[in-house]
Write a protein that holds these residues in place. Structure first.
Motif, mmCIF file in Angstrom:
data_model
loop_
_atom_site.group_PDB
_atom_site.id
_atom_site.type_symbol
_atom_site.label_atom_id
_atom_site.label_comp_id
_atom_site.label_asym_id
_atom_site.label_seq_id
_atom_site.Cartn_x
_atom_site.Cartn_y
_atom_site.Cartn_z
ATOM 1 N N PHE A 1 -11.191 28.903 78.058
ATOM 2 C CA PHE A 1 -12.883 29.135 78.423
ATOM 3 C C PHE A 1 -12.859 29.162 79.904
ATOM 4 O O PHE A 1 -13.910 29.167 80.510
ATOM 5 C CB PHE A 1 -13.705 27.902 77.773
ATOM 6 N N GLY A 2 -11.663 28.806 80.575
ATOM 7 C CA GLY A 2 -11.756 28.884 82.154
ATOM 8 C C GLY A 2 -12.419 27.892 82.652
ATOM 9 O O GLY A 2 -12.781 27.769 83.758
ATOM 10 N N THR B 1 -15.730 21.200 84.016
ATOM 11 C CA THR B 1 -16.769 21.916 84.260
ATOM 12 C C THR B 1 -16.791 23.229 83.798
ATOM 13 O O THR B 1 -15.886 23.799 84.030
ATOM 14 C CB THR B 1 -17.352 21.667 85.628
ATOM 15 N N ALA B 2 -17.971 23.733 83.386
ATOM 16 C CA ALA B 2 -18.194 24.976 82.757
ATOM 17 C C ALA B 2 -18.649 26.131 83.902
ATOM 18 O O ALA B 2 -19.064 25.500 84.818
ATOM 19 C CB ALA B 2 -19.074 24.991 81.346
ATOM 20 N N GLY B 3 -18.661 27.068 83.617
ATOM 21 C CA GLY B 3 -19.198 28.537 84.568
ATOM 22 C C GLY B 3 -20.474 28.026 84.869
ATOM 23 O O GLY B 3 -21.004 28.272 86.240
ATOM 24 N N PHE C 1 -18.188 18.980 81.104
ATOM 25 C CA PHE C 1 -17.415 18.643 79.849
ATOM 26 C C PHE C 1 -16.327 17.651 79.751
ATOM 27 O O PHE C 1 -15.455 17.862 80.504
ATOM 28 C CB PHE C 1 -16.582 20.244 79.338
ATOM 29 N N GLU C 2 -16.621 16.532 79.197
ATOM 30 C CA GLU C 2 -15.821 15.462 78.969
ATOM 31 C C GLU C 2 -14.940 15.306 77.836
ATOM 32 O O GLU C 2 -15.643 15.669 76.684
ATOM 33 C CB GLU C 2 -16.589 14.268 79.241
ATOM 34 N N ILE C 3 -13.752 14.971 77.945
ATOM 35 C CA ILE C 3 -12.917 14.865 76.674
ATOM 36 C C ILE C 3 -12.250 13.514 76.912
ATOM 37 O O ILE C 3 -11.706 13.158 77.659
ATOM 38 C CB ILE C 3 -11.616 15.845 76.915
ATOM 39 N N PHE C 4 -12.668 12.866 75.708
ATOM 40 C CA PHE C 4 -12.141 11.444 75.225
ATOM 41 C C PHE C 4 -11.132 11.402 74.303
ATOM 42 O O PHE C 4 -11.256 12.008 73.269
ATOM 43 C CB PHE C 4 -13.229 10.585 74.736
#
Length: 166
Positions: free
Chosen positions: A31-32, A69-71, A76-79
């Motif tokens: 997703f970049g 972070t998205a565009g 966007f956090e990943i746990f």
């Protein structure tokens, strides 16, 4: 006199996976999404004042967390919960369970992105669909079971077109 309700923006979304590093790379590659800093690895034994330990119960002893972070600047956090360990409840997409149902990204070619996601370990959910006469949507799960929708138009446009055809 009541205060008007503000139309709030989405600040960030958090997902849970069983491998934080692999998931961060997967989301950046497909997703970049961009990293903000490095992956954190708080442990209650060494960082008892970390804010997460104020929020979560004492049973949480250790976790990892990646910040992307998205565009459109939505976080966007990943746990990855280590103790207790993150688990994926079912190999099948549980569309009827409570909680967050899916996230959705916009891409000009949803099927091509879905194919790349599957090649990278994701799994298609159903087949591509047409919510209206102009748009395409596809659902894929990431390798950790989180559902991701892909639309080829903005949310407002797709829903507006659906309303017009109803």
């Amino acid at each position: 006199m009541s205060t008007p309700v503000q139309n709030h923006v989405i600040n960030h979304i958090g997902i849970s996976v069983s491998n934080c590093e692999a998931a961060a790379e997967w989301y950046k590659k497909l997703f970049g999404f961009q990293s903000i800093g490095s992956i954190r690895h708080p442990k209650r034994s060494t960082q008892p004042n970390h804010c997460a330990f104020d929020i979560f119960p004492a049973s949480l002893k250790e976790f990892k967390m990646a910040f992307l972070t998205a565009g459109n600047r939505v976080g966007f956090e990943i746990f990855e919960f280590i103790e207790p360990k993150t688990y994926v409840p079912q190999p099948e997409f549980e569309y009827h369970r409570g909680g967050v149902f899916h996230i959705c990204v916009t891409d000009a070619d949803p099927n091509a992105l879905a194919d790349r996601m599957v090649e990278a370990g994701g799994k298609r959910i159903g087949v591509s669909a047409r919510p209206n006469s102009e748009n395409t949507m596809v659902y894929v799960s990431d390798p950790w079971g989180n559902a991701i929708g892909i639309l080829d138009g903005s949310y407002e446009r797709v829903i507006g077109m659906m309303q017009m055809s109803a």
